[in-house]
Design an enzyme around this catalytic site. Structure first.
Site, PDB file in Angstrom:
ATOM      1  N   GLY A   1      35.928  10.585 -17.477  1.00  0.00           N
ATOM      2  CA  GLY A   1      35.818   9.835 -16.226  1.00  0.00           C
ATOM      3  C   GLY A   1      35.020  10.556 -15.173  1.00  0.00           C
ATOM      4  O   GLY A   1      35.393  10.596 -14.004  1.00  0.00           O
ATOM      5  N   ALA A   2      33.881  11.112 -15.575  1.00  0.00           N
ATOM      6  CA  ALA A   2      33.139  12.020 -14.691  1.00  0.00           C
ATOM      7  C   ALA A   2      32.042  11.345 -13.886  1.00  0.00           C
ATOM      8  O   ALA A   2      31.255  12.037 -13.230  1.00  0.00           O
ATOM      9  CB  ALA A   2      32.536  13.154 -15.522  1.00  0.00           C
TER      10      ALA A   2
ATOM     11  N   GLY B   1      34.334   9.584  -8.209  1.00  0.00           N
ATOM     12  CA  GLY B   1      35.601  10.092  -7.706  1.00  0.00           C
ATOM     13  C   GLY B   1      35.879  11.538  -8.057  1.00  0.00           C
ATOM     14  O   GLY B   1      35.019  12.419  -7.975  1.00  0.00           O
TER      15      GLY B   1
ATOM     16  N   GLY C   1      36.473  12.972 -10.913  1.00  0.00           N
ATOM     17  CA  GLY C   1      35.743  13.512 -12.058  1.00  0.00           C
ATOM     18  C   GLY C   1      34.355  13.986 -11.695  1.00  0.00           C
ATOM     19  O   GLY C   1      33.897  15.041 -12.156  1.00  0.00           O
TER      20      GLY C   1
ATOM     21  N   TYR D   1      51.915   1.879 -13.527  1.00  0.00           N
ATOM     22  CA  TYR D   1      51.167   3.068 -13.125  1.00  0.00           C
ATOM     23  C   TYR D   1      52.069   4.288 -13.079  1.00  0.00           C
ATOM     24  O   TYR D   1      51.717   5.361 -13.592  1.00  0.00           O
ATOM     25  CB  TYR D   1      50.517   2.841 -11.759  1.00  0.00           C
ATOM     26  CG  TYR D   1      49.707   4.027 -11.276  1.00  0.00           C
ATOM     27  CD1 TYR D   1      48.556   4.426 -11.948  1.00  0.00           C
ATOM     28  CD2 TYR D   1      50.092   4.749 -10.147  1.00  0.00           C
ATOM     29  CE1 TYR D   1      47.810   5.516 -11.506  1.00  0.00           C
ATOM     30  CE2 TYR D   1      49.352   5.826  -9.692  1.00  0.00           C
ATOM     31  CZ  TYR D   1      48.215   6.214 -10.389  1.00  0.00           C
ATOM     32  OH  TYR D   1      47.483   7.298  -9.955  1.00  0.00           O
TER      33      TYR D   1
END
Length: 297
Positions: free
Chosen positions: A26-27, A30, A32, A169
């Protein structure tokens, strides 16, 4: 004599990372992306494990030759297996960063509730498939929301329970934290030199707060402006967990401010539920069944 507080830990305190390889999921945005920027600046080679490879290549071009891009869709175990099979060499650190928050009900390609599937089960499978090629540590992202989480071990994927986005979540982030703790227990039992850490960003302004597809997006947009810390500040606990050389396995790193919402990174506590050894083992066994991934420990 006045006592002085310890100096805040910042990206300037990251030890030199030359010669080290880090995989960050997830880079492309945000936390990441901020984690990647700091690691590259410190000298690391970073592998962007991302779904959007076009965006990944833009970031790689911006940051330079120390960054490579590999496709990874944590909502599809076929993609997870392909990533692991195609990864050559070793990685010093795996950062399980990617995640979703409070999204409407949906299922992954493998039939998992999407938040559990992406936040926990996809990372569980990825870590297991790469475990024999990691040389230092695994860092898994949790959240202060783990405190409202409960593990529905008999119905993890909301096949019988009524779906509620924040319940799901909280469960997924508690599962991430329990996974990090149980992984450390298994490293120790196996006599492994590897370490498992966990981290959480506090309340950091990222694009997660705009993806609930509900009126909550507008409210969290306001909170992002007046309450949240920046994504770069939110990435500090991850960077601390990933780079501090003498940090013991099993550490959980978060901000030191009120409610752990913002502040400087430090070891923090977690709920009694997160330390339930019986549930940690049960969750691990269920994750193995669902993903069909077993660990070489």
């Amino acid at each position: 004599m006045l006592r002085t507080s310890p100096a805040p830990w910042t990206t300037a305190d990251i030890p030199p990372q030359q010669g080290r390889t880090v995989i960050v999921t997830g880079a492309t945005s945000g936390l990441g992306l901020e984690t990647t920027r700091a690691l590259v600046h410190a000298g690391a080679r970073v592998v962007l494990a991302v779904r959007d490879t076009t965006r990944g290549e833009e970031i790689a071009s911006e940051l330079g030759g120390a960054v490579s891009v590999r496709r990874l869709d944590l909502a599809d175990l076929t993609s997870v297996r392909e990533f692991a099979a195609g990864f050559e060499g070793t990685a010093d650190v795996l950062v399980n960063n990617a995640g979703l928050m409070a999204v409407p009900f949906s299922r992954t390609a493998d039939g998992f509730e999407t938040q559990l599937g992406v936040n926990f089960l996809g990372h569980f499978a990825l870590t297991g498939l790469l475990a024999d090629r990691i040389t230092d540590r695994v860092v898994t992202l949790s959240s202060v929301a783990h405190r409202m989480g409960r593990i529905g071990i008999d119905d993890l994927n909301f096949e019988r329970r009524r779906y509620e986005r924040w319940t799901a979540y909280g469960q997924s982030k508690l599962a991430c934290l329990m996974f990090a703790y149980e992984l450390e227990h298994r490293f120790v039992a196996a006599g492994s030199r590897l370490r498992s850490m966990a981290a959480h960003p506090g309340y950091a302004a990222t694009n997660l707060q705009s993806r609930t597809e509900s009126v909550q997006d507008a409210l969290m947009g306001v909170l992002n402006k007046v309450v949240a810390q920046s994504a770069s500040a939110g990435a500090l606990p991850t960077l601390f967990a990933a780079t501090v050389p003498d940090l013991p396995g099993g550490a959980y790193i978060g901000p030191d401010g009120i409610g752990e919402a913002r502040g400087n990174p430090r070891p923090v506590g977690s709920t009694a539920a997160s330390h339930d050894r019986q549930m940690q083992r049960a969750l691990w066994e269920r994750a193995e069944e669902l993903t069909r991934v077993t660990y070489p420990l």
